[in-house]
Structure formats: C-alpha cells, structure tokens
Design a protein around this motif. Sequence first.
Motif, PDB file in Angstrom:
ATOM      1  N   LYS A 175     100.165  -5.999  26.535  1.00 27.14           N
ATOM      2  CA  LYS A 175      98.936  -6.202  27.293  1.00 27.14           C
ATOM      3  C   LYS A 175      98.633  -4.933  28.083  1.00 27.14           C
ATOM      4  O   LYS A 175      99.491  -4.441  28.823  1.00 27.14           O
ATOM      5  CB  LYS A 175      99.062  -7.378  28.257  1.00 27.14           C
ATOM      6  CG  LYS A 175      99.158  -8.731  27.596  1.00 27.14           C
ATOM      7  CD  LYS A 175      99.288  -9.836  28.638  1.00 27.14           C
ATOM      8  CE  LYS A 175      99.415 -11.203  27.988  1.00 27.14           C
ATOM      9  NZ  LYS A 175      99.572 -12.272  29.007  1.00 27.14           N
ATOM     10  N   VAL A 177      96.871  -3.792  31.109  1.00 26.94           N
ATOM     11  CA  VAL A 177      96.454  -4.547  32.295  1.00 26.94           C
ATOM     12  C   VAL A 177      95.653  -3.642  33.217  1.00 26.94           C
ATOM     13  O   VAL A 177      96.002  -2.473  33.441  1.00 26.94           O
ATOM     14  CB  VAL A 177      97.685  -5.113  33.029  1.00 26.94           C
ATOM     15  CG1 VAL A 177      97.260  -5.915  34.257  1.00 26.94           C
ATOM     16  CG2 VAL A 177      98.512  -5.975  32.093  1.00 26.94           C
ATOM     17  N   ASN A 178      94.572  -4.198  33.747  1.00 25.34           N
ATOM     18  CA  ASN A 178      93.762  -3.518  34.760  1.00 25.34           C
ATOM     19  C   ASN A 178      94.421  -3.747  36.122  1.00 25.34           C
ATOM     20  O   ASN A 178      94.559  -4.878  36.589  1.00 25.34           O
ATOM     21  CB  ASN A 178      92.332  -4.069  34.735  1.00 25.34           C
ATOM     22  CG  ASN A 178      91.436  -3.397  35.749  1.00 25.34           C
ATOM     23  OD1 ASN A 178      91.842  -2.493  36.473  1.00 25.34           O
ATOM     24  ND2 ASN A 178      90.185  -3.831  35.795  1.00 25.34           N
ATOM     25  N   THR A 179      94.847  -2.652  36.768  1.00 21.75           N
ATOM     26  CA  THR A 179      95.529  -2.759  38.068  1.00 21.75           C
ATOM     27  C   THR A 179      94.598  -2.512  39.248  1.00 21.75           C
ATOM     28  O   THR A 179      95.058  -2.446  40.393  1.00 21.75           O
ATOM     29  CB  THR A 179      96.700  -1.764  38.119  1.00 21.75           C
ATOM     30  OG1 THR A 179      96.202  -0.437  37.881  1.00 21.75           O
ATOM     31  CG2 THR A 179      97.738  -2.102  37.062  1.00 21.75           C
ATOM     32  N   ALA A 182      90.322  -6.954  41.986  1.00 25.13           N
ATOM     33  CA  ALA A 182      89.562  -7.900  41.174  1.00 25.13           C
ATOM     34  C   ALA A 182      88.076  -7.559  41.202  1.00 25.13           C
ATOM     35  O   ALA A 182      87.516  -7.236  42.243  1.00 25.13           O
ATOM     36  CB  ALA A 182      89.782  -9.326  41.680  1.00 25.13           C
ATOM     37  N   GLN A 229      88.361  -6.057  32.330  1.00 20.52           N
ATOM     38  CA  GLN A 229      88.269  -6.593  33.685  1.00 20.52           C
ATOM     39  C   GLN A 229      89.649  -7.010  34.188  1.00 20.52           C
ATOM     40  O   GLN A 229      90.009  -6.721  35.328  1.00 20.52           O
ATOM     41  CB  GLN A 229      87.333  -7.803  33.706  1.00 20.52           C
ATOM     42  CG  GLN A 229      85.864  -7.487  33.504  1.00 20.52           C
ATOM     43  CD  GLN A 229      85.197  -7.043  34.786  1.00 20.52           C
ATOM     44  OE1 GLN A 229      85.833  -6.925  35.817  1.00 20.52           O
ATOM     45  NE2 GLN A 229      83.913  -6.765  34.726  1.00 20.52           N
ATOM     46  N   ARG A 230      90.436  -7.683  33.327  1.00 18.49           N
ATOM     47  CA  ARG A 230      91.779  -8.135  33.706  1.00 18.49           C
ATOM     48  C   ARG A 230      92.832  -7.494  32.805  1.00 18.49           C
ATOM     49  O   ARG A 230      93.622  -6.693  33.256  1.00 18.49           O
ATOM     50  CB  ARG A 230      91.860  -9.659  33.630  1.00 18.49           C
ATOM     51  CG  ARG A 230      90.966 -10.381  34.644  1.00 18.49           C
ATOM     52  CD  ARG A 230      91.066 -11.889  34.447  1.00 18.49           C
ATOM     53  NE  ARG A 230      92.447 -12.349  34.545  1.00 18.49           N
ATOM     54  CZ  ARG A 230      92.865 -13.535  34.119  1.00 18.49           C
ATOM     55  NH1 ARG A 230      91.998 -14.365  33.552  1.00 18.49           N
ATOM     56  NH2 ARG A 230      94.128 -13.881  34.244  1.00 18.49           N
ATOM     57  N   PHE A 231      92.843  -7.871  31.517  1.00 14.72           N
ATOM     58  CA  PHE A 231      93.782  -7.265  30.585  1.00 14.72           C
ATOM     59  C   PHE A 231      93.219  -7.380  29.175  1.00 14.72           C
ATOM     60  O   PHE A 231      92.315  -8.170  28.901  1.00 14.72           O
ATOM     61  CB  PHE A 231      95.170  -7.932  30.665  1.00 14.72           C
ATOM     62  CG  PHE A 231      95.173  -9.369  30.208  1.00 14.72           C
ATOM     63  CD1 PHE A 231      95.378  -9.701  28.876  1.00 14.72           C
ATOM     64  CD2 PHE A 231      94.975 -10.394  31.120  1.00 14.72           C
ATOM     65  CE1 PHE A 231      95.376 -11.016  28.462  1.00 14.72           C
ATOM     66  CE2 PHE A 231      94.979 -11.716  30.717  1.00 14.72           C
ATOM     67  CZ  PHE A 231      95.171 -12.022  29.385  1.00 14.72           C
ATOM     68  N   LYS A 232      93.800  -6.580  28.272  1.00 17.21           N
ATOM     69  CA  LYS A 232      93.384  -6.568  26.877  1.00 17.21           C
ATOM     70  C   LYS A 232      94.632  -6.641  26.001  1.00 17.21           C
ATOM     71  O   LYS A 232      95.500  -5.771  26.076  1.00 17.21           O
ATOM     72  CB  LYS A 232      92.609  -5.291  26.551  1.00 17.21           C
ATOM     73  CG  LYS A 232      92.208  -5.168  25.076  1.00 17.21           C
ATOM     74  CD  LYS A 232      91.462  -3.872  24.829  1.00 17.21           C
ATOM     75  CE  LYS A 232      91.104  -3.721  23.362  1.00 17.21           C
ATOM     76  NZ  LYS A 232      90.163  -4.772  22.923  1.00 17.21           N
TER      77      LYS A 232
END
Length: 273
Positions: A175, A177-179, A182, A229-232
């Motif tokens: 994954k 992840v966008n750190t 939010a 935005q969150r994870f890919k």
Amino acid sequence: MEDQKRGMATKVDIPSVKPRTDDENRVTVMILRGVGKVRSFRISPRFFILALVFFLAYLACSVVAFNEYFRLRRQNRLQVQMIEEQKKLAVKDRKVMVRSKQHIDLLEDYIRTLEEQKETKTTTIKTAEIPTQKAPPSEVAAPQPEEPEDITSALVDVKDLVIQKELTRMRVSFKLVNTLPAGEAVGGYYHMIARGDSSNPPEDWIYPQQELENGLPVNFKRGKVFLIQRFKPIYWGFDISAGSNTPSAIMVLVYDQSGDLILRKSFEVNHGP
C-alpha cells in the motif's frame, strides 16, 4: 223464360287494386318496457336501412379508433419509459462530470502547491549561500561506491508489503499510503526495482520497464502516475527465467511532480530456509 234468365245474368264486382300508401309500407318497431308495457312506433324502411348502415359504419370506425387509441397509448408508455431512462443516464453523467471536475480541481491545487513549494525552495537556495571548505589534496580520499540509502518522506510511505514467489514468478504487493493530514491529496510517479546481488553485473527487474542510470530511472515521468487521498494498493508480478538468480531486494522509488525523489525504500527478499 230462358232468354230472360240469360239476360239477367249476375254481375260479379272485382275490387280494384289500390296502391299501398306510405303508412302501409312503414315498419313497426315494438319496445317492451316491462310486463304489460309495450311501446311501438313505425318507421320508414328507407330510414331503417340508412340507420343500419350508419350504425355499421360507426361501429367500424369505433373499432379503428379504439385500436389507434391503444396503439398510441402503448407507444406513449414506451416513450415515457425511454425518457425516464434518459433522465437516469443524465443524472449519472452529471455525477461523473461533477466528480471529474472535483478531480481536476484537486490536481490543479496540487500542481499549484508544488509550484509554490518549488519556487520557495529555489529562493531559499539562492539566498542561503553556505561556503564550503575543500580538503587539502593530500587528504582527499578515493571515491568509494555508495550504497543507496533509504529516503523517507512526510508525504508518502510504503505499508503492508508482501513478497511471494511461485516457481518462476514473483509477486509484490503493498500500500502506498498518504501521510499528509486528512483531506490533503498527494501525487506523483512511482517505480519498482527488483535486484539480484549474486551476479555481476546485478540483474534488475524494473517496473515500468526503462533504462537506469546509477541505479535510478533515467526519466522519472515514465513511472506510474498516482494521486491518493488515503492509500493506493499496488501490485506487481514478474517472471524469473530458469537459471536466473532470484532477486534479493525490492526497492520502491517515488517522485513528486517536479522530479524530486521523495521516497526510496528497500526491502530484503526472504527466500526461506
């Protein structure tokens, strides 16, 4: 006496035939309204025939009119259904357009932020001139090959990496992840390199396929584009030819839109006992 009798022969009167009047040619119509209640009237045969013809013509026209009415009603119902379907499609298309517009706005904001960050970084480098001290020629050491060190970032990270080997095929999944906080999106390009260190020179498996220079992609824009935005979730599978060495490490490289390497992370491949 006989002559007198002959002369006195009886005369027979033959009634004359009178033409029938219109009253005698009329048809009598009787209507029963109950026990002992009878109504009757007389109509002309010509009028009766005309009325019968009119009734038959009216009946035929009524049948045609009813058939046309039901046909138009059925056609109208089909058109109403088609209009309802078109309305539903229009609503879906409108939602897709709104979602696409939001995505475009998000990309524009992200690119604008990157440009502002790049301008700020360039200004800082120009204004902050730090003098460098050169070592004496006698103290300069011979250049040694440097192992690539991991580069961490406050923008993205790699989580839940799984490496599986099945006969001559290896699968990698993780994954990205966008750190960021939010609501803030991050985008750029990612590359993956699998390297075997037992051969000389080392054998590389690269995704997407491209040339490397000093262990890094020559053109960062040839990587896979992402915006999260969150994870890919990311999946990669590649074949290992018979007789080749198995990769000993998997490296994930992530570049931002301006080409800066914001993440380099290596993972050892556990081949088991």
